[in-house]
Design a protein around this motif. Structure first.
Motif, PDB file in Angstrom:
ATOM      1  N   UNK A  58      60.081 -26.611 -37.426  1.00  0.00           N
ATOM      2  CA  UNK A  58      60.466 -27.788 -37.932  1.00  0.00           C
ATOM      3  C   UNK A  58      61.412 -27.250 -39.256  1.00  0.00           C
ATOM      4  N   UNK A  59      61.432 -26.041 -39.529  1.00  0.00           N
ATOM      5  CA  UNK A  59      62.488 -25.616 -40.600  1.00  0.00           C
ATOM      6  C   UNK A  59      63.860 -25.955 -39.825  1.00  0.00           C
ATOM      7  N   UNK A  60      64.158 -25.926 -38.649  1.00  0.00           N
ATOM      8  CA  UNK A  60      65.240 -25.933 -37.984  1.00  0.00           C
ATOM      9  C   UNK A  60      65.632 -27.513 -37.527  1.00  0.00           C
ATOM     10  N   UNK A  61      64.607 -27.802 -36.664  1.00  0.00           N
ATOM     11  CA  UNK A  61      64.755 -29.131 -35.862  1.00  0.00           C
ATOM     12  C   UNK A  61      63.674 -30.253 -36.203  1.00  0.00           C
ATOM     13  N   UNK A 118      53.951 -31.705 -37.871  1.00  0.00           N
ATOM     14  CA  UNK A 118      54.438 -32.765 -37.064  1.00  0.00           C
ATOM     15  C   UNK A 118      54.858 -32.564 -35.718  1.00  0.00           C
ATOM     16  N   UNK A 156      51.041 -22.313 -42.535  1.00  0.00           N
ATOM     17  CA  UNK A 156      51.668 -23.468 -43.476  1.00  0.00           C
ATOM     18  C   UNK A 156      50.962 -24.871 -42.816  1.00  0.00           C
ATOM     19  N   UNK A 202      50.455 -14.182 -42.775  1.00  0.00           N
ATOM     20  CA  UNK A 202      51.118 -12.667 -42.683  1.00  0.00           C
ATOM     21  C   UNK A 202      51.233 -12.207 -44.012  1.00  0.00           C
ATOM     22  N   UNK A 203      52.012 -12.833 -44.646  1.00  0.00           N
ATOM     23  CA  UNK A 203      52.406 -12.340 -45.982  1.00  0.00           C
ATOM     24  C   UNK A 203      51.219 -12.418 -46.741  1.00  0.00           C
ATOM     25  N   UNK A 204      50.728 -13.717 -46.977  1.00  0.00           N
ATOM     26  CA  UNK A 204      49.452 -13.788 -47.822  1.00  0.00           C
ATOM     27  C   UNK A 204      48.561 -14.497 -47.040  1.00  0.00           C
ATOM     28  N   UNK A 245      49.214  -9.265 -46.011  1.00  0.00           N
ATOM     29  CA  UNK A 245      50.088  -8.242 -46.411  1.00  0.00           C
ATOM     30  C   UNK A 245      49.991  -7.681 -47.788  1.00  0.00           C
ATOM     31  N   UNK A 246      49.903  -9.031 -48.522  1.00  0.00           N
ATOM     32  CA  UNK A 246      50.035  -8.764 -50.080  1.00  0.00           C
ATOM     33  C   UNK A 246      48.773  -9.217 -50.665  1.00  0.00           C
TER      34      UNK A 246
END
Lengths: 338, 212
Positions: A209-212, A247, A265, A287-289, A292-293
């Motif tokens: 959904x960042x794209x479409x 969505x 998210x 994965x990042x938080x 990973x971090x």
């Protein structure tokens, strides 16, 4: 299944993906699952393992051997199909996944289907590694093979930015590229299932959904995902899409996927509520938080939240970064297994 | 009359009518509108509207990309006619996707939004070594170094930018902003960047604040 009766990881994982009620969710990883710690433990390393079936199989089971993941998982990138079409791929480093260096076509070109691709290159490597894993772990672990969604492959063929622009300026050309990608994907999935894949985890990051919008997903992703799934008959189908898919969940279910793999998210309880048992849910540890971090304590908290929400498989919400600390993955697994 | 052309040009950008942008910009210049007015009163406003539409999910990436391409068409006409204003707020930005990552769509949108906001962008592209980013920033005397990555292994490069700037005593003088899927506000704070933005729309605000 009863908690008192001992079950194999495979039985649990498959039952979880079928949405069956269990004493606890399964735990594992259906997206990129390898870290440098696992490479060191089993003595197989990137980038060599991307094109060597033996090393790929070793790393495919490393999540189980090292951390107790309840599945095997290969390969470790989303560039296999693009390379089959002829894209140049940089295989990366010990801690960096392969990436497509350059797209192949301009909008007006006619993409060429790479006849005989199943016998060549890294497609062949993945098929061989699937067979090796099936021989060695077939009774114990579900063999999960990751593949690339048609829309993402089409982005590799003509450039993702170009592909997105063309959705407005030249939709016919977009269909032309995604169609040929879907046909390749269908044949590839069929070969993987024949080689022993129990589960196909198809990732389509460019359909996020960042794209479409949802409507664009229905026009450019859904019909082609369905075509690709035709090749996955006999296996369980997981669709992974990155970003905030809140969505998009209905649209993802409509592709015919048995399970959805999603990122952090999306609020886990919200995801369970929206999906309402129409597909199994896999994820959605950040994965990042925290992985990973963050700290092991944060990982415990996050895993507990996902477990309590009712996810069927607790897993990283996207591909593991190669440098995710051991203690954080251990915390995730231990929290789920109790 | 001039307002009418400017409004029409803004509308063309927002709607992504790519073929109409160039002739309209030329028409505006011919009508005696200066380049600065074209950029700030039409193109900037148009990109701000596009940003709002993206935020409110009326627009998705394809529409944003098309609007950006349309803006560049008009900008190609207007920029060469822009008179250098010695009193203007400085706004030179060196922009790159760090080495090891080729995901540059987000970076390109940031470029479009910052360009729309009237800043001068030196776009180094994707897969760019940290050394090249810092060298370029020094060569252009840039105020802002902006780096992006979607991937996690490449996060280390962002820390490296901070280290190199500190080593050259440029930290504070040049401001840094990072963004992209793998980054977060916490990570940015941890490595000591001056700014972080969730998306291209926020990037404009953050950069403008850093320039104050």
């Amino acid at each position: 299944m009863n908690g008192g009766i001992s079950t194999t990881p495979k039985e649990r994982f498959i039952a979880a993906l079928k949405g069956e009620k269990l004493d606890r969710p399964a735990v594992g990883c259906v997206t990129q699952s390898v870290t440098v710690d696992q490479m060191e433990a089993v003595g197989a390393f990137w980038p060599e393992a991307h094109s060597d079936a033996n090393q790929m199989a070793l790393l495919g089971a490393a999540g189980y051997e090292v951390f107790g993941f309840e599945n095997a998982r290969i390969p470790f990138c989303l560039t296999v199909e693009a390379e089959a079409f002829g894209c140049t791929v940089d295989l990366g480093k010990v801690d960096r996944t392969p990436m497509v260096k350059k797209h192949l076509y301009a909008a007006e070109d006619t993409p060429v289907f790479p006849e005989g691709f199943l016998e060549k290159g890294r497609v062949k490597t993945v098929i061989e590694a699937t067979k090796l894993l099936k021989q060695k772990y077939g009774d114990k672990l579900p063999i999960v093979v990751g593949t690339t969604g048609p829309l993402t492959i089409a982005g590799h063929l003509v450039g993702t930015e170009n592909l997105l622009l063309m959705m407005i300026t030249d939709p016919e050309a977009v269909h032309k590229f995604i169609k040929v990608a879907a046909e390749l994907e269908k044949q590839y999935l069929k070969a993987l299932v024949a080689a022993g894949a129990d589960v196909i985890a198809m990732s389509d990051p460019s359909a996020s959904t960042d794209m479409l919008s949802g409507e664009m997903f229905d026009e450019f992703a859904k019909p082609y995902t369905k075509i690709a799934w035709e090749g996955a008959e006999g296996a369980i189908k997981i669709l992974h899409i990155c970003g905030d898919t809140t969505i998009l969940l209905d649209h993802m279910i409509d592709t015919g996927a048995d399970a959805l793999s999603i990122e952090e998210k999306v609020n886990p309880a919200k995801a369970v509520e929206l999906v309402a048992g129409r597909a199994a849910l896999v994820g959605n540890m950040g994965v990042v938080r925290p992985l990973l971090q963050g700290t092991p304590e944060e990982c415990v908290q996050h895993a507990l939240e996902i477990k309590a929400a009712g996810f069927n498989v607790v897993a990283p919400g996207c591909g593991l970064a190669a440098r995710v600390p051991k203690a954080n993955i251990e915390a995730m697994v231990k929290t789920v297994k109790g | 009359m001039s307002n009418e052309i400017l409004e029409k040009l803004a509308d063309v950008v927002v709607k992504g009518k790519i073929k109409e942008a160039k002739p309209l910009a030329e028409e505006a210049l011919a009508a005696g509108i200066d380049a600065k007015t074209i950029i700030f009163d039409s193109l900037s406003k148009a990109m701000a509207v596009v940003g709002e539409k993206y935020e409110s999910k009326q627009y998705f990436l394809p529409q944003v990309l098309l609007a950006a391409q349309t803006m560049y068409q008009a900008l190609d006409v207007a920029l060469p006619k822009l008179e250098v204003d010695a009193n203007a707020v400085p706004g030179k930005v060196v922009l790159a996707v760090v080495e090891g990552d080729v995901h540059d769509i987000g970076k390109n949108i940031v470029k479009a939004m910052l360009t729309g906001a009237g800043l001068t962008i030196f776009d180094l592209g994707r897969d760019v070594p940290v050394k090249n980013i810092v060298e370029k920033a020094k060569a252009e005397d840039a105020q802002i170094v902006a780096a992006s990555t979607l991937m996690t292994p490449t996060l280390a490069s962002m820390k490296e930018i901070e280290r190199m700037l500190a080593e050259e005593n440029l930290k504070g003088k040049m401001k840094t902003i990072i963004g992209g899927g793998a980054t977060s506000k916490e990570f940015a704070a941890q490595i000591g960047t001056d700014g972080w933005a969730y998306d291209a729309v926020e990037a404009v605000q953050v950069v403008q604040n850093l320039l104050k």
